[in-house]
Design a protein around this motif. Structure first.
Motif, short mmCIF file in Angstrom:
data_model
loop_
_atom_site.label_atom_id
_atom_site.label_comp_id
_atom_site.label_asym_id
_atom_site.label_seq_id
_atom_site.Cartn_x
_atom_site.Cartn_y
_atom_site.Cartn_z
N HIS A 39 46.39 40.34 30.76
CA HIS A 39 47.09 39.96 31.99
C HIS A 39 46.82 40.97 33.11
CE1 HIS A 39 51.17 38.21 33.59
NE2 HIS A 39 50.22 38.17 34.49
N MET A 40 46.82 42.23 32.77
CA MET A 40 46.52 43.26 33.76
C MET A 40 45.07 43.18 34.25
SD MET A 40 49.17 44.65 34.49
CE MET A 40 50.19 46.06 34.50
N ILE A 41 44.15 42.90 33.33
CA ILE A 41 42.75 42.73 33.72
C ILE A 41 42.61 41.50 34.62
CG2 ILE A 41 40.41 42.32 32.88
CD1 ILE A 41 41.21 43.89 30.34
N LEU A 42 43.36 40.45 34.31
CA LEU A 42 43.35 39.25 35.16
C LEU A 42 43.84 39.58 36.56
CD1 LEU A 42 43.03 36.20 35.55
CD2 LEU A 42 45.37 35.95 34.70
N ARG A 43 44.85 40.42 36.66
CA ARG A 43 45.33 40.82 37.98
C ARG A 43 44.27 41.60 38.75
NH1 ARG A 43 51.24 42.49 35.76
NH2 ARG A 43 52.18 40.43 35.95
N LEU A 44 43.51 42.42 38.05
CA LEU A 44 42.40 43.13 38.68
C LEU A 44 41.35 42.13 39.18
CD1 LEU A 44 40.86 45.74 39.40
CD2 LEU A 44 39.91 45.67 37.09
N MET A 45 41.07 41.11 38.39
CA MET A 45 40.11 40.08 38.79
C MET A 45 40.61 39.33 40.02
SD MET A 45 37.35 39.90 36.86
CE MET A 45 37.30 41.59 37.30
N ILE A 46 41.92 39.10 40.09
CA ILE A 46 42.49 38.43 41.26
C ILE A 46 42.24 39.26 42.51
CG2 ILE A 46 44.69 37.79 42.35
CD1 ILE A 46 45.61 36.83 39.59
N VAL A 47 42.42 40.56 42.41
CA VAL A 47 42.17 41.44 43.57
C VAL A 47 40.70 41.39 43.96
CG1 VAL A 47 42.17 43.83 44.34
CG2 VAL A 47 44.13 42.94 43.10
N ILE A 48 39.80 41.46 42.99
CA ILE A 48 38.36 41.40 43.27
C ILE A 48 37.99 40.08 43.92
CG2 ILE A 48 36.07 41.29 42.18
CD1 ILE A 48 37.14 43.39 40.16
N ILE A 49 38.52 38.98 43.39
CA ILE A 49 38.24 37.66 43.95
C ILE A 49 38.75 37.57 45.38
CG2 ILE A 49 38.82 35.21 43.78
CD1 ILE A 49 38.94 35.65 40.70
N ALA A 50 39.98 38.02 45.61
CA ALA A 50 40.57 37.92 46.94
C ALA A 50 39.82 38.77 47.96
CB ALA A 50 42.04 38.33 46.88
N VAL A 51 39.50 40.00 47.61
CA VAL A 51 38.81 40.89 48.55
C VAL A 51 37.42 40.36 48.86
CG1 VAL A 51 37.82 43.19 48.82
CG2 VAL A 51 40.15 42.93 47.97
N SER A 52 36.67 39.98 47.85
CA SER A 52 35.31 39.48 48.11
C SER A 52 35.36 38.15 48.86
CB SER A 52 34.53 39.34 46.80
OG SER A 52 35.12 38.38 45.94
N GLY A 53 36.33 37.30 48.54
CA GLY A 53 36.44 36.03 49.23
C GLY A 53 36.80 36.18 50.69
N ILE A 54 37.76 37.04 50.98
CA ILE A 54 38.15 37.27 52.38
C ILE A 54 37.00 37.89 53.15
CG2 ILE A 54 39.67 38.65 53.85
CD1 ILE A 54 41.86 38.18 51.71
N TRP A 55 36.31 38.83 52.52
CA TRP A 55 35.17 39.48 53.17
C TRP A 55 34.09 38.45 53.50
CZ3 TRP A 55 33.12 44.78 51.11
CH2 TRP A 55 32.20 45.30 52.01
#
Length: 117
Positions: A39-55
């Protein structure tokens, strides 16, 4: 730079898909310790997805309305993923959130690949 952003974004979605399924199954099976780590790794993936997507959105696709829709749907997917895993951890009814997260995640991925619209 664009290729690195795309690869991290696509890879993040793939990993998030797998982590969501495995984490949900583990919470339901009572393997809380391992499920919490995933679950914690999934949260890290969410941050990576959000940052790269917004960028990528603002750097390369700022004029395309479809990607704004995709971003909004992705935020809903993130919420559904958190709700499904949180409720599974507490042994509450969560299958609706889980199926909704998976279905909407598939829609978001198909929009990203321009299969839909």
């Amino acid at each position: 730079m664009y290729k690195a952003l795309v690869e991290s974004h696509v890879g993040g979605w793939e990993v998030a898909f797998v982590l969501l399924i495995i984490g949900y199954i583990l919470y339901r099976a009572g393997k809380e310790r391992v499920a919490k780590i995933l679950h914690m790794i999934l949260r890290l993936m969410i941050v990576i997805i959000a940052v790269s997507g917004i960028w990528m959105l603002f750097a390369f696709r700022a004029g395309d309305w479809l990607y704004y829709v995709k971003g909004l749907l992705a935020l809903i997917v993130f919420g559904l993923m958190e709700m499904s895993l949180g409720r599974a951890r507490r042994n509450e009814a969560s299958i609706g959130f889980f199926v909704g997260a998976l279905a909407l995640m598939v829609v978001v991925i198909l929009i990203g690949y321009r299969v839909i619209l």
